[in-house]
Design a protein around this motif. Structure first.
Motif, PDB file in Angstrom:
ATOM      1  N   LEU A 251     -43.125 -31.569   9.598  1.00 33.82           N
ATOM      2  CA  LEU A 251     -43.989 -32.639   9.089  1.00 33.82           C
ATOM      3  C   LEU A 251     -43.644 -33.974   9.722  1.00 33.82           C
ATOM      4  N   THR A 252     -42.364 -34.334   9.720  1.00 33.53           N
ATOM      5  CA  THR A 252     -41.964 -35.672  10.149  1.00 33.53           C
ATOM      6  C   THR A 252     -42.092 -35.889  11.654  1.00 33.53           C
ATOM      7  N   SER A 253     -42.190 -34.810  12.433  1.00 28.46           N
ATOM      8  CA  SER A 253     -42.417 -34.979  13.871  1.00 28.46           C
ATOM      9  C   SER A 253     -43.854 -35.422  14.147  1.00 28.46           C
ATOM     10  N   VAL A 254     -44.748 -35.220  13.188  1.00 22.30           N
ATOM     11  CA  VAL A 254     -46.149 -35.624  13.328  1.00 22.30           C
ATOM     12  C   VAL A 254     -46.418 -36.881  12.509  1.00 22.30           C
ATOM     13  N   TYR A 255     -46.003 -36.845  11.249  1.00 17.94           N
ATOM     14  CA  TYR A 255     -46.173 -37.996  10.342  1.00 17.94           C
ATOM     15  C   TYR A 255     -44.822 -38.684  10.221  1.00 17.94           C
ATOM     16  N   THR A 256     -44.691 -39.806  10.889  1.00 11.87           N
ATOM     17  CA  THR A 256     -43.378 -40.424  11.059  1.00 11.87           C
ATOM     18  C   THR A 256     -43.012 -41.403   9.950  1.00 11.87           C
ATOM     19  N   ASN A 257     -43.984 -41.816   9.137  1.00 10.64           N
ATOM     20  CA  ASN A 257     -43.704 -42.784   8.069  1.00 10.64           C
ATOM     21  C   ASN A 257     -43.533 -42.059   6.730  1.00 10.64           C
TER      22      ASN A 257
END
Length: 366
Positions: A251-257
């Motif tokens: 998830l965090t590799s795409v949605y960084t915030n």
């Protein structure tokens, strides 16, 4: 389950009205299992929240605005509700207890919670079903100390933000009886440790189980569907999740915030928290978020969706595990998969599916 003792006349066992859904599964035969999902074409300009809705679920007027009959002057006895399970299970047990107390014309004494008090007791309205609805949605609140902590957490989250309830903990995956052979070695070991005697389904049974929508979406699959829904990748996301969430990099590799409780609260404060306290913080943040998306449909999700509908917040959506499993099993990839997933979630949002509990909410045509 809540065990209710009534004196001097009766003993009643109340089974919560919440629907307990079986947990999810995912088959290793999916073509997207071996590598991260990615969009095959640019996102559409229209995001899911911009789609016009046809149906809206609102609190029914018969309990919200109705003229309710007064309580009889004499009580038939006393009821005590013993509340067990997770935070929202206990909430539902308490709400059921209020309705039963009114139905039996009995006095409800302070509830006994399994671990500690998380909900403030409240004044209870009148006839049974209205009493349940008013207690659950109008009267019941978190304790003052817990609401203060939750309010501080809410204040610390960058605005506007999406609250994402993502379930991919080892116990959830183990309980689902699904195989995820392409997880990291650490995740695979964590799942094995949580499995016990519950072994994954295999062969045709695994396919049938998966198509029923019993599979937890991985963080990577979740990120893919969010992109399909045109949720911008710079969206501020509060991750409402339990401890030990696996494969979060998907998830965090795409949605960084992405922010979490642990990143916003002090280390010592967070470590000392009971699991239900953490769930209460997630609940409070989620009912006050600008938008809410869940990958599961458990007790918390039902209560959050209902409270958001009660407060007039309709940017609420449940990602469809069943649709994802069905479309990928059909071999859909790329643009075809994106279009199919978009249509399913668009239709769900337009019709308000899953956005409120039916016992206290009514359908309004827009």
């Amino acid at each position: 389950m809540a065990v209710i003792s009534v004196k001097p006349m009766f003993t009643v066992v109340v089974v919560t009205l919440s629907l307990i859904l079986a947990v999810l599964v995912f088959s290793p035969t999916s073509p997207f299992y071996q590598s991260p999902l990615s969009l095959a074409s640019p996102q559409r300009k229209l995001d899911i929240w911009s789609v016009g809705r046809i149906v809206e679920w609102r609190p029914c007027k018969w309990w919200l605005q109705g003229h309710l009959t007064a309580l009889p002057s004499k009580s038939n006895g006393f009821i005590r509700v013993d509340c067990y399970g997770g935070l929202n299970q206990m909430r539902r047990d308490l709400c059921d207890g209020v309705g039963i107390a009114r139905l039996l014309n009995a006095t409800l004494v302070l509830p006994k919670f399994e671990v500690a008090a998380y909900w403030n007791e409240s004044r209870y309205p009148q006839f049974a079903k209205a009493a349940l609805c008013q207690a659950c949605y109008s009267a019941l609140r978190l304790t003052k100390a817990l609401e203060k902590k939750a309010s501080e957490l809410l204040e610390a989250i960058p605005k506007p933000f999406l609250s994402l309830h993502l379930r991919f903990e080892p116990d959830m995956v183990a309980y689902s009886q699904c195989e995820y052979p392409y997880l990291s070695p650490a995740s695979i070991e964590a799942v094995k440790a949580a499995q016990g005697d519950r072994k994954p389904w295999t062969g045709e049974l695994a396919q049938i189980w998966r198509k029923r929508g019993k599979c937890p979406l991985t963080p990577n699959e979740t990120a893919f569907i969010l992109q399909v829904l045109s949720i911008p990748t710079n969206t501020n996301i509060y991750l409402a999740a339990g401890d030990g969430l696996m494969e979060i990099e998907g998830l965090t590799s795409v949605y960084t915030n992405v922010v979490t409780k642990s990143s916003l609260l002090s280390g010592e404060d967070f470590k000392s928290m009971h699991g239900n306290t953490k769930a209460a913080l997630d609940y409070y943040v989620s009912i006050n978020s600008d938008s809410y998306i869940a990958t599961y449909f458990g007790n918390m999700d039902k209560m959050v969706a209902a409270m958001r509908a009660y407060n007039g917040l309709y940017k609420t959506l449940f990602l469809s595990r069943r649709a994802f499993a069905e479309y990928t099993s059909q071999g859909l990839i790329g643009k075809e998969l994106m279009q199919a997933l978009w249509k399913t979630h668009r239709d769900d949002f337009v019709m308000g599916r899953g956005s409120a509990l039916p016992d206290c909410f009514c359908e309004f045509k827009l």
